[in-house]
Design an enzyme around this catalytic site. Structure first.
Site, short mmCIF file in Angstrom:
data_model
loop_
_atom_site.label_atom_id
_atom_site.label_comp_id
_atom_site.label_asym_id
_atom_site.label_seq_id
_atom_site.Cartn_x
_atom_site.Cartn_y
_atom_site.Cartn_z
N ARG A 1 62.06 -101.90 -2.23
CA ARG A 1 61.68 -101.66 -0.83
C ARG A 1 60.92 -102.87 -0.31
NH1 ARG A 1 60.33 -95.28 0.42
NH2 ARG A 1 62.51 -94.74 0.75
N GLN B 1 65.84 -103.88 3.86
CA GLN B 1 65.76 -102.70 4.73
C GLN B 1 67.14 -102.26 5.21
OE1 GLN B 1 62.99 -103.62 7.85
NE2 GLN B 1 61.22 -102.89 6.68
N ASP C 1 68.86 -100.02 2.57
CA ASP C 1 68.07 -98.94 2.00
C ASP C 1 68.73 -97.57 2.21
OD1 ASP C 1 66.15 -97.28 1.00
OD2 ASP C 1 64.51 -98.03 2.25
N SER D 1 66.39 -94.34 2.22
CA SER D 1 65.69 -94.06 3.47
C SER D 1 66.62 -93.45 4.51
CB SER D 1 65.04 -95.34 4.02
OG SER D 1 63.95 -95.74 3.22
N TYR E 1 57.04 -96.38 -3.15
CA TYR E 1 57.14 -95.01 -3.64
C TYR E 1 55.82 -94.59 -4.27
CZ TYR E 1 62.16 -95.91 -3.26
OH TYR E 1 63.40 -96.26 -2.80
#
Length: 389
Positions: free
Chosen positions: A131, A136, A139, A142, A238
């Protein structure tokens, strides 16, 4: 429409997912066009996108070849893009050095990893993607958690025995429902935003005091974590596992909130470990009959006692919904987001002559180094696969 680059850098197979309840697909006609412009050729198994609303003809129009399922599926391709791990029979057809990319459930997956090693396959496990800002756009966790948080609130609202928003009528005023969300990660924040849009008063509990600002920016009310000397740490975006003393203090704090809640959304998870048990049987018994709990962590053991994967059960008059696989229930958009994430990762590892994993490992690329599960016959995360993490 983007045209192929004219340089053939590899053949990619898109499988029809066969896991029970799985409706997503790893590539859409949009991402097929996008990656064909980079020189990739696509083979799409017949029916691969139907459950997500993408017809075979849509893939053909995007330039993909449609292939029949069968014993030779996967032979000769350079990469397989998938949602869940491909069947063993497909992996056996792949040539040494081929790439497999998807949600490979790597924690404790010793059987899968042994086959990947034996076949000399390179595997990118999207669960391990670091992350960081550069990753991004890739991801997957997410984007899919966002959908799960949204759908969880809709399920809770549909099962609830009262209105969600405040209503002022000739018969009197109906007070808004009170929602409690456990965990202010991606799923929790989307659940907060969705519950607020429906008109609920929303409280959010999280072990990280820093989450308060995010919660309040979305109109939620933050329940501060218990005052303990040792709070759960965070790694790579996380949360790490909390101590039992902290969890006991948190459960005691939550009992009062649960007694007032109409709907509860549980989202607290720790990668590779059992989800923390935040709501005990006794706490469920203290909730208002008719209230609803949706447990998004049910596949990892659950945040709430008594939840069952994929089922709705009743305990002490409270409906407990095991919210497993919710992104698949919004398959069209879930697939669109998943496919874009995966396409971004493919573009990252694609060089002029094909997939350039060796070069990126030499350059210590954090994205490839972070999620390359197997490569050249070796497992790069043996402790994680063996369960020793």
């Amino acid at each position: 429409m983007a045209e192929p680059s004219g340089v053939d850098v590899g053949a990619v197979l898109i499988l029809r997912e066969r896991s029970a309840g799985e409706s997503r697909v790893a590539a859409t006609p949009e991402t097929v066009r996008r990656l064909r412009a980079r020189g990739l050729n696509f083979q799409v198994e017949l029916g691969a996108g139907l459950a997500a609303g993408y017809a075979d003809q849509d893939y053909a129009d995007a330039g993909a070849s449609l292939v029949e399922p069968g014993a030779g599926l996967g032979a000769g391709v350079d990469a397989v893009l998938c949602v869940n791990p491909p069947a063993a029979a497909v992996l056996e057809q792949l040539k040494p050095g081929a790439l497999v990319a998807g949600l490979l459930a790597p924690y404790g997956a010793s059987g899968l990893v042994e086959q990947l090693q034996a076949r000399q396959l390179s595997a990118l496990a999207l669960e391990l993607l670091p992350r960081i800002s550069r990753a991004q756009s890739m991801d997957v966790l997410s984007s899919q958690a966002n959908i799960a948080g949204y759908k969880a609130v809709l399920l809770a609202a549909a099962a609830l025995d009262r209105y969600v928003p405040m209503l002022m009528t000739a018969a009197g005023t109906i007070q808004p429902a009170r929602a409690l969300i456990l965990g202010a990660g991606v799923a929790g924040l989307q659940a907060l935003a969705t519950a607020r849009r429906l008109g609920a008063v929303v409280y959010v509990s999280d072990v990280r005091p820093a989450a308060k600002e995010q919660v309040e920016s979305l109109g939620g009310r933050f329940v501060s974590p218990p005052e303990q000397e040792e709070r759960p740490a965070e790694s790579g975006g996380y949360a790490k596992a909390a101590s039992e003393a902290f969890l006991a203090a948190q459960r005691q704090q939550l009992a009062e909130q649960l007694a007032l809640a109409d709907m509860v959304i549980c989202t607290a998870q720790v990668p590779g470990r059992r989800a923390p048990l935040l709501i005990s049987e006794e706490m469920v018994a203290g909730m208002r009959p008719g209230s609803v709990v949706v447990d998004l962590a049910v596949a990892q053991g659950g945040n709430c006692a008594g939840t069952v994967c994929g089922q709705t059960v009743e305990r002490h008059g409270v409906q407990l919904i095991g919210g497993d696989g919710l992104p698949s229930s919004v398959a069209n958009h879930a697939s669109a987001l998943y496919a874009r994430n995966l396409a971004a990762l493919v573009e990252h590892v694609l060089g002029e002559g094909g997939f350039s994993l060796d070069q990126q490992l030499e350059q210590e690329d954090p994205i490839v180094a972070g999620c390359l599960l197997t490569h050249a016959g070796a497992c790069r995360f043996p402790d994680l696969v063996s369960g020793a993490n």
